[in-house]
Design a protein around this motif. Structure first.
Motif, PDB file in Angstrom:
ATOM      1  N   LYS A 219       0.851  -1.185   0.000  1.00 57.18           N
ATOM      2  CA  LYS A 219       0.000   0.000   0.000  1.00 57.18           C
ATOM      3  C   LYS A 219       0.884   1.231   0.000  1.00 57.18           C
ATOM      4  O   LYS A 219       1.809   1.351   0.806  1.00 57.18           O
ATOM      5  CB  LYS A 219      -0.897   0.027   1.247  1.00 57.18           C
ATOM      6  N   CYS A 220       0.617   2.145  -0.938  1.00 56.11           N
ATOM      7  CA  CYS A 220       1.434   3.357  -1.041  1.00 56.11           C
ATOM      8  C   CYS A 220       0.935   4.391  -0.050  1.00 56.11           C
ATOM      9  O   CYS A 220      -0.181   4.887  -0.151  1.00 56.11           O
ATOM     10  CB  CYS A 220       1.366   3.921  -2.460  1.00 56.11           C
ATOM     11  N   GLU A 221       1.752   4.711   0.955  1.00 54.39           N
ATOM     12  CA  GLU A 221       1.373   5.702   1.974  1.00 54.39           C
ATOM     13  C   GLU A 221       2.503   6.704   2.127  1.00 54.39           C
ATOM     14  O   GLU A 221       3.416   6.528   2.939  1.00 54.39           O
ATOM     15  CB  GLU A 221       1.091   4.992   3.298  1.00 54.39           C
ATOM     16  N   PRO A 222       2.461   7.805   1.355  1.00 55.17           N
ATOM     17  CA  PRO A 222       3.561   8.763   1.368  1.00 55.17           C
ATOM     18  C   PRO A 222       3.700   9.547   2.662  1.00 55.17           C
ATOM     19  O   PRO A 222       4.779   9.987   3.005  1.00 55.17           O
ATOM     20  CB  PRO A 222       3.212   9.686   0.209  1.00 55.17           C
ATOM     21  N   GLY A 223       2.646   9.724   3.397  1.00 55.23           N
ATOM     22  CA  GLY A 223       2.767  10.490   4.636  1.00 55.23           C
ATOM     23  C   GLY A 223       1.529  10.350   5.478  1.00 55.23           C
ATOM     24  O   GLY A 223       0.493   9.901   5.007  1.00 55.23           O
ATOM     25  N   PRO A 224       1.590  10.743   6.754  1.00 57.66           N
ATOM     26  CA  PRO A 224       0.454  10.565   7.649  1.00 57.66           C
ATOM     27  C   PRO A 224      -0.745  11.415   7.264  1.00 57.66           C
ATOM     28  O   PRO A 224      -1.874  11.064   7.562  1.00 57.66           O
ATOM     29  CB  PRO A 224       1.012  10.981   9.020  1.00 57.66           C
ATOM     30  N   LEU A 225      -0.529  12.529   6.591  1.00 58.30           N
ATOM     31  CA  LEU A 225      -1.633  13.404   6.235  1.00 58.30           C
ATOM     32  C   LEU A 225      -2.141  13.157   4.817  1.00 58.30           C
ATOM     33  O   LEU A 225      -3.108  13.765   4.380  1.00 58.30           O
ATOM     34  CB  LEU A 225      -1.208  14.887   6.366  1.00 58.30           C
ATOM     35  N   ALA A 226      -1.459  12.289   4.101  1.00 61.72           N
ATOM     36  CA  ALA A 226      -1.811  12.086   2.701  1.00 61.72           C
ATOM     37  C   ALA A 226      -2.988  11.121   2.573  1.00 61.72           C
ATOM     38  O   ALA A 226      -3.240  10.296   3.428  1.00 61.72           O
ATOM     39  CB  ALA A 226      -0.619  11.528   1.936  1.00 61.72           C
ATOM     40  N   SER A 227      -3.679  11.258   1.470  1.00 62.14           N
ATOM     41  CA  SER A 227      -4.784  10.349   1.194  1.00 62.14           C
ATOM     42  C   SER A 227      -4.234   8.984   0.812  1.00 62.14           C
ATOM     43  O   SER A 227      -3.240   8.898   0.110  1.00 62.14           O
ATOM     44  CB  SER A 227      -5.628  10.910   0.053  1.00 62.14           C
ATOM     45  N   PRO A 228      -4.891   7.908   1.247  1.00 59.50           N
ATOM     46  CA  PRO A 228      -4.398   6.572   0.893  1.00 59.50           C
ATOM     47  C   PRO A 228      -4.703   6.177  -0.549  1.00 59.50           C
ATOM     48  O   PRO A 228      -4.320   5.114  -0.981  1.00 59.50           O
ATOM     49  CB  PRO A 228      -5.151   5.667   1.878  1.00 59.50           C
ATOM     50  N   GLU A 229      -5.448   7.000  -1.282  1.00 57.46           N
ATOM     51  CA  GLU A 229      -5.855   6.627  -2.631  1.00 57.46           C
ATOM     52  C   GLU A 229      -4.757   6.893  -3.639  1.00 57.46           C
ATOM     53  O   GLU A 229      -4.806   7.847  -4.420  1.00 57.46           O
ATOM     54  CB  GLU A 229      -7.146   7.356  -3.005  1.00 57.46           C
ATOM     55  N   PHE A 230      -3.738   6.064  -3.581  1.00 57.06           N
ATOM     56  CA  PHE A 230      -2.649   6.116  -4.560  1.00 57.06           C
ATOM     57  C   PHE A 230      -2.577   4.774  -5.276  1.00 57.06           C
ATOM     58  O   PHE A 230      -3.002   3.747  -4.749  1.00 57.06           O
ATOM     59  CB  PHE A 230      -1.319   6.415  -3.859  1.00 57.06           C
ATOM     60  N   LEU A 231      -2.046   4.824  -6.470  1.00 63.38           N
ATOM     61  CA  LEU A 231      -1.952   3.602  -7.267  1.00 63.38           C
ATOM     62  C   LEU A 231      -0.960   2.628  -6.647  1.00 63.38           C
ATOM     63  O   LEU A 231       0.216   2.956  -6.492  1.00 63.38           O
ATOM     64  CB  LEU A 231      -1.543   3.934  -8.699  1.00 63.38           C
ATOM     65  N   SER A 232      -1.447   1.467  -6.314  1.00 64.18           N
ATOM     66  CA  SER A 232      -0.606   0.407  -5.763  1.00 64.18           C
ATOM     67  C   SER A 232      -0.343  -0.616  -6.864  1.00 64.18           C
ATOM     68  O   SER A 232      -0.942  -0.563  -7.941  1.00 64.18           O
ATOM     69  CB  SER A 232      -1.298  -0.231  -4.557  1.00 64.18           C
ATOM     70  N   PRO A 233       0.540  -1.581  -6.635  1.00 68.72           N
ATOM     71  CA  PRO A 233       0.874  -2.558  -7.680  1.00 68.72           C
ATOM     72  C   PRO A 233      -0.331  -3.284  -8.263  1.00 68.72           C
ATOM     73  O   PRO A 233      -0.362  -3.605  -9.441  1.00 68.72           O
ATOM     74  CB  PRO A 233       1.809  -3.533  -6.963  1.00 68.72           C
ATOM     75  N   VAL A 234      -1.340  -3.538  -7.410  1.00 67.43           N
ATOM     76  CA  VAL A 234      -2.490  -4.314  -7.890  1.00 67.43           C
ATOM     77  C   VAL A 234      -3.254  -3.575  -8.982  1.00 67.43           C
ATOM     78  O   VAL A 234      -3.872  -4.184  -9.858  1.00 67.43           O
ATOM     79  CB  VAL A 234      -3.411  -4.676  -6.696  1.00 67.43           C
ATOM     80  N   TYR A 235      -3.197  -2.230  -8.979  1.00 72.63           N
ATOM     81  CA  TYR A 235      -3.863  -1.466 -10.043  1.00 72.63           C
ATOM     82  C   TYR A 235      -3.184  -1.726 -11.389  1.00 72.63           C
ATOM     83  O   TYR A 235      -3.859  -1.872 -12.413  1.00 72.63           O
ATOM     84  CB  TYR A 235      -3.819   0.029  -9.725  1.00 72.63           C
ATOM     85  N   PHE A 236      -1.875  -1.761 -11.383  1.00 72.23           N
ATOM     86  CA  PHE A 236      -1.138  -1.997 -12.627  1.00 72.23           C
ATOM     87  C   PHE A 236      -1.374  -3.429 -13.135  1.00 72.23           C
ATOM     88  O   PHE A 236      -1.523  -3.660 -14.338  1.00 72.23           O
ATOM     89  CB  PHE A 236       0.359  -1.747 -12.411  1.00 72.23           C
ATOM     90  N   LEU A 237      -1.410  -4.375 -12.199  1.00 74.28           N
ATOM     91  CA  LEU A 237      -1.681  -5.755 -12.604  1.00 74.28           C
ATOM     92  C   LEU A 237      -3.100  -5.885 -13.155  1.00 74.28           C
ATOM     93  O   LEU A 237      -3.331  -6.572 -14.155  1.00 74.28           O
ATOM     94  CB  LEU A 237      -1.494  -6.691 -11.405  1.00 74.28           C
ATOM     95  N   ALA A 238      -4.059  -5.196 -12.517  1.00 75.82           N
ATOM     96  CA  ALA A 238      -5.437  -5.238 -12.986  1.00 75.82           C
ATOM     97  C   ALA A 238      -5.570  -4.622 -14.373  1.00 75.82           C
ATOM     98  O   ALA A 238      -6.358  -5.087 -15.201  1.00 75.82           O
ATOM     99  CB  ALA A 238      -6.342  -4.507 -11.997  1.00 75.82           C
ATOM    100  N   LEU A 239      -4.772  -3.580 -14.646  1.00 72.04           N
ATOM    101  CA  LEU A 239      -4.820  -2.943 -15.953  1.00 72.04           C
ATOM    102  C   LEU A 239      -4.384  -3.900 -17.057  1.00 72.04           C
ATOM    103  O   LEU A 239      -4.907  -3.865 -18.176  1.00 72.04           O
ATOM    104  CB  LEU A 239      -3.921  -1.697 -15.937  1.00 72.04           C
ATOM    105  N   LEU A 240      -3.452  -4.793 -16.726  1.00 68.58           N
ATOM    106  CA  LEU A 240      -2.925  -5.728 -17.714  1.00 68.58           C
ATOM    107  C   LEU A 240      -3.661  -7.071 -17.707  1.00 68.58           C
ATOM    108  O   LEU A 240      -3.652  -7.788 -18.709  1.00 68.58           O
ATOM    109  CB  LEU A 240      -1.432  -5.970 -17.444  1.00 68.58           C
ATOM    110  N   ASP A 241      -4.263  -7.426 -16.599  1.00 72.10           N
ATOM    111  CA  ASP A 241      -4.974  -8.715 -16.477  1.00 72.10           C
ATOM    112  C   ASP A 241      -6.267  -8.454 -15.721  1.00 72.10           C
ATOM    113  O   ASP A 241      -6.432  -8.840 -14.561  1.00 72.10           O
ATOM    114  CB  ASP A 241      -4.081  -9.713 -15.730  1.00 72.10           C
ATOM    115  N   ILE A 242      -7.210  -7.815 -16.391  1.00 68.72           N
ATOM    116  CA  ILE A 242      -8.392  -7.280 -15.707  1.00 68.72           C
ATOM    117  C   ILE A 242      -9.253  -8.371 -15.077  1.00 68.72           C
ATOM    118  O   ILE A 242      -9.866  -8.166 -14.035  1.00 68.72           O
ATOM    119  CB  ILE A 242      -9.214  -6.413 -16.686  1.00 68.72           C
ATOM    120  N   LYS A 243      -9.283  -9.566 -15.669  1.00 72.24           N
ATOM    121  CA  LYS A 243     -10.116 -10.649 -15.136  1.00 72.24           C
ATOM    122  C   LYS A 243      -9.340 -11.611 -14.240  1.00 72.24           C
ATOM    123  O   LYS A 243      -9.816 -12.703 -13.944  1.00 72.24           O
ATOM    124  CB  LYS A 243     -10.783 -11.416 -16.269  1.00 72.24           C
ATOM    125  N   ALA A 244      -8.169 -11.188 -13.804  1.00 69.18           N
ATOM    126  CA  ALA A 244      -7.369 -11.973 -12.847  1.00 69.18           C
ATOM    127  C   ALA A 244      -7.150 -13.406 -13.328  1.00 69.18           C
ATOM    128  O   ALA A 244      -7.334 -14.372 -12.586  1.00 69.18           O
ATOM    129  CB  ALA A 244      -8.026 -11.971 -11.463  1.00 69.18           C
TER     130      ALA A 244
END
Length: 1192
Positions: A219-244
């Protein structure tokens, strides 16, 4: 020779060196070209593992060179040195590098160098990785894979590059492009690895799985005040293999699945939590979005475009991840260990998400997900639409027994499926996109649930015992009421919809899955669904007649043609729905009441002729339906008029003798080795299923045998009478000479006759109309060797053996221990056929067993107590129950006591007392005094006269009757007919069985006559008193022949209550108590109801010994009419192993009809029958008592 070999090798080595130098120069040129190509386009695939191995050269290096190479690839080295070292590395064989001692250092340096800002440098490393994946064994490539996965994990954890989801993703960006290539290479390997990792130690596979799950859990967490909604590895994998697909392949085999699911449970459950959270977020987003089409559907609609896409918005990325999560969870829940991961605890929720919660969420996605334009629906959208994905997942769940039981068979999931239907029924407003599509999806899942026993039970009765008592209606109520509204066009939101016929068909099919079972029909019966379907069919049928025939030159002929097709399709759907009522005895009775029987059978025959595919849920459906139809007179007539019987006979003749003139024969047929050739077995069984006594009587009654003087070789039979004429009664040279395969065809006919004559009423009909015995005796007489003195010896051949067996069977009455049937096979040894043949009556005595003398059991305390109760009846309500208990006690302890005069006294006194009680009397009857004068002018039919002869012969064999018994029994039968005629109504019908007296022989009255030892007065008195009781309707079949006690619709159907009540419940109980036996019947295309009707009609004559027949009658009289049903279940339980064996041998019908019930004793199964009583008696007795008011 050695010198010559040395010279050749020197030339080869020199050639290799020269080639190596040339390849090095070429590689430099190719490298420069590659750099230019990399800069010219972003989607050039430089890391494909599918590169050809041709036109590649290798540098062979020793350990020292590889050590030096590893040092030069150290990130502290200058860029030029590293590039040159990397170029050398790409030229070396991957196997040499991976097996070298320097590989650990090389791998470390390569992993670090993947983050090099120089794109060319990382591209070359990826090319090396790709070449390694494609050309190296698994134990080596795993290290490369883990190296790449570790690099990506460190990359996302380093905080070097954060990508907010809301900002979207531009894949044309150089850095993003490089990252996607790395993930793509990883994903390609993930898909390929399962095909070969089973051949290696489990630790290798576990290493790959763990590093992958570790990467995807980042999980990408740049800082305590930052939003957790950042692209994590699973987003990139889903983009390439959408149906898992990678997860599907990893969990397909048990070997890898156990490791994946174990690691998910112990270390990486956060990955599952994140997937569940994503599905929840998407659902909330869909539910709350005001403009669903524009906000949610954007991604899917744009994905339908053929143009290449270089940028994705934030919502599109979220949707891609949602689809990936949905597919991953759908695969996970298939497996028990995967389901054990639930419930899960999410961070932003108090309550844990259970398995049921997740399935309810999936179900709600069907009708809350966005809609799409009709044009988009026909292209690619369905592949990624939430509703389609969820339906695909639920369909897989339905096919997995354990998964369906845990995931789908819960009240919460069923309620979620029914939610839109309940809203439509109640008129509640609900925003549902694509209402018709949603309803079709829901109906599809409900139909699959109803096709399985546990799912059907859930729909009919709910998931808990108290569900029926609650205010919420059961699922079946909602489904049936909605289906009826659809049939009446009473759903306003669907009025005028083009897809309304499809929706109707979908929900009719759901109901069909329920009412084609006995328990389902039991629940659906009060709704009168058959009437609604019949009414809709009649309207559609009228509409189809009004559609004008397209005429050339008329306006819009295509629209008329399309309308005609739609109406025709609707009509076929409704006919098919009505036809499936006939899958059960009571359903067939209801079908007759609709008046659509003939149309349904014609439709069925048309469908079979066109070889239409039947549903997966009902593979053997048509065979069962035909068998049920043939058990009733109306069904048999409908089969005849539809052309079904003609087609069956024609097909049989083509297999047995010859086909049509235009059939081309390319090779001669093989010579049959079995009595009935395998090619004819199916037709043989179909004829057995078809030719029950009700069918035989309708098809053959008062029909004369053709007996033509000449038969053409190409004259093909078209009816049952033709089959009997051409295959069974071969009483002329013309018939014999008309057969190409005389012996084989005649054996087929004799085998068929043997099975038909097991039904005693059929035997009497064939014997009286066609003198079957005399024909066979004549044939036996002609089949002898001529001798100079005295009678000649019989010729022992296939036909004479078959005829001998049939003659013994049709001329001897008796149970398994009372008659001996000759075998139809030859023994080895000097005397191959020890059974004596004969050409005239009487039969040789060796075919009769000796009846052992029974000891006198008069002195017995339990019996004395029972007799005392009967002689001194207590008029209190508990008297009958005490008698029943005492009867059971005697039956279990000393069943042989209940026989002869004791049995007669027991049933006589018990029935006498019950008939005097108004509470126990079911039928009201007028007083009838039997005298000779009443029947002075009456006479018995030829069938009854022959039945009397057979009964008296059997009674004398049992030492129960004396001289003049024939006259006494004839008077009993004539008085019974006279007595019952007083209670008959007049009916106008074309059915032969309703023209006059009862069509068959009165086997029950004959049984009572034998029990009373031939005493006419006692027999008639007993029968008159017995006729007042409910049990008489089910034991004594002539009792209700065209009876005024039955509704006129029941009388006109010609269907006896024993069939639509007793036999119906036999099938229902059989499915619940002996599911293997029920399945065996279904697979064979045979029905329990048909054989039970045969057993009951002839009071188990020829199937049980006389003592057991007496116990059957006594048990039903003392314990109640429902014991007739329990008795049949007990018989099937006794025969279970034999039934399973003969189902496998594909001769179940033949076995059940021909074989007696060896080893069956009523007393042995009395305790089992008593255990069924408390479970089923309330339902059975209620329905049995309703035969007088049975409305269809």
């Amino acid at each position: 020779m050695m010198l010559a070999l040395k010279n050749v090798m020197m030339v080869v080595v020199e050639s290799l060196i020269n080639k190596f130098e040339e390849d090095r120069m070429c590689n430099k040129e190719l490298d420069s070209k590659t750099k230019k190509e990399c800069q010219s386009g972003y989607y050039t695939d430089n890391c494909s593992d599918s590169d050809s191995s041709f036109n590649q050269s290798y540098t062979f290096m020793n350990q020292e060179q590889l050590q030096l190479l590893a040092e030069r690839l150290d990130p502290i080295q200058p860029k030029e040195v590293r590039q040159e070292a990397l170029q050398t590395l790409c030229s070396a064989p991957p196997s040499d590098i991976l097996n070298s001692e320097s590989w650990p250092n090389l791998r470390k340096h390569l992993t670090m160098s993947l983050s090099d800002p120089d794109a060319t440098f990382s591209e070359k490393i990826l090319r090396f990785y790709a070449k390694t994946f494609s050309s190296s064994p698994f134990n080596m490539t795993r290290e490369v894979y883990t190296s790449l996965a570790k690099h990506l994990e460190l990359y996302f954890l380093s905080g070097e590059y954060y990508l907010p989801i809301s900002a979207g993703l531009d894949v044309s960006n150089t850095d993003i492009n490089r990252l996607l290539k790395k993930v793509r290479l990883l994903n390609e390997y993930q898909k390929e690895a399962p095909s070969f990792w089973i051949r290696h130690p489990e630790k290798y596979m576990e290493e790959i799985v763990e590093c992958t799950l570790s990467l995807l859990s980042v999980k990408c967490e740049p800082g305590p005040l930052a939003s957790p909604e950042f692209l994590s590895p699973v987003y990139f994998l889903a983009l390439l293999d959408i149906k898992a697909v990678w997860f599907k392949k990893w969990t397909h085999a048990y070997y890898s699945r156990t490791v994946v699911l174990r690691l998910l449970e112990k270390k990486y459950k956060s990955l599952i939590n994140a997937a569940v959270q994503q599905c929840l977020d998407y659902f909330e987003f869909c539910k709350s979005a005001v403009d669903r089409t524009s906000r949610v559907g954007v991604f899917s609609q744009q994905r339908c475009s053929d143009k290449q896409k270089f940028a994705y918005t934030g919502p599109e990325l979220q949707y891609i991840y949602f689809v990936h999560s949905l597919c991953l969870l759908g695969r996970l829940l298939i497996y028990k260990q995967g389901r054990n991961l639930f419930p899960v605890q999410l961070k932003n929720r108090k309550d844990r998400i259970s398995l049921t919660d997740l399935l309810v969420l999936f179900t709600q996605l069907i009708y809350y997900s966005p809609s799409y334009p009709k044009t988009a629906l026909t292209v690619h959208t369905d592949n990624y639409s939430p509703a389609s994905l969820v339906i695909e997942i639920l369909q897989v769940f339905c096919d997995q027994t354990g998964c369906a039981a845990e995931c789908l068979y819960t009240d919460a999931v069923i309620d979620a499926l029914l939610h839109p239907i309940q809203n439509l029924l109640s008129g509640t407003e609900m925003c549902i996109n694509c209402l018709e599509t949603t309803l079709i999806h829901v109906a599809d899942i409900l139909a699959r649930i109803a096709a399985v026993e546990d799912g059907l039970s859930l729909l009919l009765y709910g998931g808990n015992e108290n569900s029926a008592k609650e205010d919420n209606p059961t699922a079946v109520h909602v489904i049936v009421e909605f289906t009826k509204k659809l049939l009446h066009d009473d759903v306003s939101l669907l009025s005028g919809s083009e897809r309304l016929p499809v929706v109707k068909g979908a929900f009719i099919f759901v109901c069909r899955q329920m009412y084609r079972t006995c328990e389902g029909l039991q629940v659906l019966f009060p709704y009168g669904l058959h009437e609604s379907i019949a009414e809709a069919w009649k309207k559609t049928s009228l509409l189809s007649e009004r559609i004008p025939t397209p005429v050339t030159g008329a306006n819009s002929p295509s629209s008329i043609s399309q309308e005609s097709k739609n109406v025709s399709l609707s009509e076929e759907t409704l006919l098919d729905a009505l036809l499936n009522f006939s899958a059960t005895p009571k359903g067939l009775f209801l079908l007759h009441s609709t008046g659509a029987m003939n149309d349904c059978v014609t439709f069925m025959f048309s469908s079979i002729s066109k070889r239409k595919q039947i549903s997966e849920c009902e593979e053997f459906g048509n065979g069962v339906i035909v068998t049920q139809m043939a058990t009733t007179p109306t069904g048999a007539v409908a089969l005849q008029s539809s052309g079904f019987i003609k087609a069956l006979v024609t097909e049989l003749w083509a297999l047995l003798e010859c086909g049509k003139d235009d059939v081309r024969i390319t090779q001669p047929r093989s010579t049959p080795v079995d009595p009935i050739d395998q090619s004819c077995q199916k037709s043989f069984l179909s004829l057995i299923n078809l030719l029950t006594y009700p069918a035989v009587f309708e098809l053959l009654s008062k029909q004369d045998m053709p007996n033509k003087p000449v038969y053409s070789l190409r004259e093909i039979p078209t009816d049952i009478i033709d089959i009997i004429d051409r295959l069974i009664i071969l009483n002329s040279e013309a018939k014999i000479h008309s057969l190409f395969s005389y012996e084989q065809s005649h054996i087929f006919g004799l085998r068929l006759l043997n099975v038909l004559c097991c039904e005693l009423n059929t035997l009497l009909l064939l014997e009286t109309q066609y003198k079957v015995s005399q024909v066979l005796l004549t044939a036996q007489e002609e089949n002898v060797i001529e001798a100079s003195k005295g009678p000649g010896d019989f010729i022992i051949d296939g036909l004479s053996i078959e005829r001998n067996h049939v003659l013994v069977r049709i001329n001897l009455i008796g149970g398994p221990q009372e008659r001996i049937l000759p075998l139809r096979v030859l023994d080895k040894g000097s005397d191959p056929y020890p059974w004596p043949m004969f050409s005239s009556f009487p039969l040789p005595k060796c075919y009769l067993s000796k009846i052992p003398r029974k000891a006198d059991f008069r002195q017995d305390n339990d019996l004395d107590k029972l007799l005392s109760l009967l002689k001194n009846p207590d008029k209190q309500s508990g008297w009958a129950e005490n008698c029943r208990k005492q009867f059971c006690k005697v039956m279990k302890a000393k069943p042989d006591i209940i026989s002869g005069m004791i049995l007669a006294e027991l049933i006589e006194k018990f029935v006498s007392h019950l008939s005097e009680s108004p509470l126990d009397c079911y039928f009201s009857t007028e007083d009838y005094k039997a005298t000779d004068a009443n029947v002075k002018n009456e006479s018995l039919s030829s069938v009854q006269q022959l039945g009397v002869e057979m009964t008296v012969r059997y009674g004398k064999y049992l030492n129960l009757l004396k001289e003049h018994a024939e006259n006494e029994l004839s008077l009993v039968l004539m008085n019974c007919e006279k007595f019952l005629k007083q209670q008959q109504t007049t009916v106008v019908s074309s059915l032969c069985c309703l023209q006059g007296a009862y069509a068959g022989y009165d086997w029950f009255a004959s049984s009572v006559f034998l029990i009373m030892s031939g005493d006419r007065e006692k027999t008639l008195t007993f029968l008159q008193q017995f006729s007042r009781l409910l049990i008489s309707a089910f034991l004594w079949l002539p009792r209700l022949h065209i009876s005024m006690h039955l509704p006129i619709t029941t009388v006109e159907s010609g269907i006896h209550p024993v069939y639509f009540c007793s036999a119906h419940y036999v099938e229902m109980l059989l499915k619940a108590e002996l599911p293997l036996v029920f399945s065996a019947f279904h697979m064979s295309g045979f029905t329990p109801s048909q054989i039970c009707l045969q057993w009951i009609t002839q009071c188990f004559w020829n199937y049980m010994d006389w003592s057991e027949i007496c116990h059957y009658i006594a048990t039903c009289i003392f314990l109640g009419p429902d014991y007739q049903i329990y008795m049949c279940i007990a018989v099937f339980r006794h025969l279970q192993q034999d039934i399973l064996k003969h189902t496998e041998a594909q001769d179940l019908q033949v076995f059940l009809k021909e074989e007696a019930l060896h080893g069956f004793r009523v007393s042995d199964y009395l305790e089992y029958m008593e255990s069924l009583e408390p479970i089923y008696r309330p339902v059975l007795l209620k329905d049995m008592r309703n035969i007088r008011v049975q409305t269809a």
